[in-house]
Design a protein around this motif. Structure first.
Motif, PDB file in Angstrom:
ATOM      1  N   PHE A 110      32.867 -11.567  29.229  1.00 18.48           N
ATOM      2  CA  PHE A 110      33.217 -12.269  30.529  1.00 18.48           C
ATOM      3  C   PHE A 110      33.926 -13.544  30.204  1.00 18.48           C
ATOM      4  CE2 PHE A 110      29.213 -13.507  28.637  1.00 18.48           C
ATOM      5  CZ  PHE A 110      29.208 -14.806  28.345  1.00 18.48           C
ATOM      6  N   TYR A 118      32.943 -14.497  35.607  1.00 16.46           N
ATOM      7  CA  TYR A 118      33.645 -13.314  35.902  1.00 16.46           C
ATOM      8  C   TYR A 118      33.640 -12.119  34.875  1.00 16.46           C
ATOM      9  CZ  TYR A 118      36.267 -16.519  39.077  1.00 16.46           C
ATOM     10  OH  TYR A 118      36.463 -17.392  39.916  1.00 16.46           O
ATOM     11  N   GLU A 119      33.418 -11.123  35.105  1.00 16.99           N
ATOM     12  CA  GLU A 119      32.953 -10.086  34.240  1.00 16.99           C
ATOM     13  C   GLU A 119      34.226  -8.908  33.751  1.00 16.99           C
ATOM     14  OE1 GLU A 119      30.453  -9.221  32.272  1.00 16.99           O
ATOM     15  OE2 GLU A 119      28.767 -10.490  33.406  1.00 16.99           O
ATOM     16  N   SER A 120      34.797  -8.731  32.714  1.00 16.38           N
ATOM     17  CA  SER A 120      35.782  -8.035  32.370  1.00 16.38           C
ATOM     18  C   SER A 120      35.585  -6.453  33.089  1.00 16.38           C
ATOM     19  CB  SER A 120      36.162  -8.042  30.873  1.00 16.38           C
ATOM     20  OG  SER A 120      35.165  -7.280  30.448  1.00 16.38           O
ATOM     21  N   HIS A 146      39.247  -9.547  35.187  1.00 13.52           N
ATOM     22  CA  HIS A 146      37.865  -9.956  35.552  1.00 13.52           C
ATOM     23  C   HIS A 146      37.477 -10.107  37.076  1.00 13.52           C
ATOM     24  CE1 HIS A 146      39.144 -11.550  31.749  1.00 13.52           C
ATOM     25  NE2 HIS A 146      37.717 -11.621  31.215  1.00 13.52           N
TER      26      HIS A 146
END
Length: 269
Positions: A110, A118-120, A146
């Motif tokens: 992230f 924000y998550e990849s 992300h």
């Protein structure tokens, strides 16, 4: 950078059934999406859904060091963590040719920007680089894409991208398996072994970076994307680059007008 879910897709399953090529270790017949890069200046007038491509906060842009690298502010390193391995039980890792680029899906970690996590979702490549530095393109650009759900209702998705530029040099250990022969043809996916993305790009992630608010670099060119372009570059070998060129000679959107885009340069303390 692209968001495949929002792209105009062609589903080859209508005429070609999905199949597995055991000899090459690939699954083919997957949905693909095409973008005519030669007509990129016309994207905003091609389809109503692509109208944002004529917007005023579009990406990529030209980053000028004398303008964007002199008045930066001291900051800690980019708040990104890619130390999370993608386990085979969670998701099999694969290199996919989606019709306009080579991408690898996976939740690698992230990035936190202004308190938002924000998550990849994937990383993918453009050749030559889409962002320019002092008017010059790098050999390759990798976008780590992300997503984050806004706190109000959890349904609106915002996007952030971490960008790494590549020069010709030593073989890139991270991409050794990603860029291996044969590269997948459009609509095909090749399985690869899981790896920890953060093991390979610590030097770049610990250095300074540019940030600005721009857009996706493929249709529908959605704006509001949080861009973070790392200034320290990675290397890729000539042989690895040739493998990418067997599928895409040029899949880079031309630079867009700055207009009122505000670029920040972050010095690392």
């Amino acid at each position: 950078c692209d968001c495949p879910e929002e792209a105009l897709e062609y589903d080859p399953s209508a005429s070609i059934k999905s199949f597995v090529d055991d000899e090459q270790g690939m699954t083919c017949g997957l949905p693909i999406s095409f973008f005519p890069y030669i007509d990129a200046p016309l994207w905003g007038r091609t389809l109503p859904a692509w109208a944002a491509c004529d917007g005023r906060s579009q990406s990529p842009i030209n980053l000028i060091t004398q303008r964007h690298g002199q008045r930066g502010h001291i900051a800690p390193r980019l708040n990104a963590s890619y130390g999370r391995p993608v386990s085979p039980s969670e998701r099999s890792l694969g290199v996919t040719n989606d019709g306009h680029g080579i991408h690898v899906e996976g939740h690698y970690g992230f990035v936190i920007i202004d308190g938002v996590k924000y998550e990849s979702q994937n990383f993918h490549f453009h050749r030559p680089s889409e962002h320019l530095v002092d008017g010059k393109a790098a050999e390759l650009e990798m976008h780590i894409v992300h997503t984050a759900h806004e706190a109000d209702n959890g349904t609106n998705t915002s996007l952030a991208v971490v960008s790494i530029l590549f020069d010709l040099g030593e073989e890139n250990a991270c991409l050794k398996e990603v860029f291996s022969a044969p590269m997948p043809m459009a609509g095909c996916r090749k399985d690869i072994q899981p790896f920890v993305l953060g093991h390979f790009f610590n030097e770049q992630l610990e250095g300074p970076w540019w940030s600005y608010e721009g857009s996706l670099t493929t249709p529908p060119c959605t704006e509001g994307v949080r861009w973070n372009v790392l200034t320290k570059r990675a290397t890729i070998s000539r042989e690895q680059l040739k493998l990418h060129t067997t599928r895409y000679i040029n899949n880079a959107r031309p630079k867009q007008a700055h207009n009122d885009t505000r670029v920040s340069w972050h010095k690392v303390s």
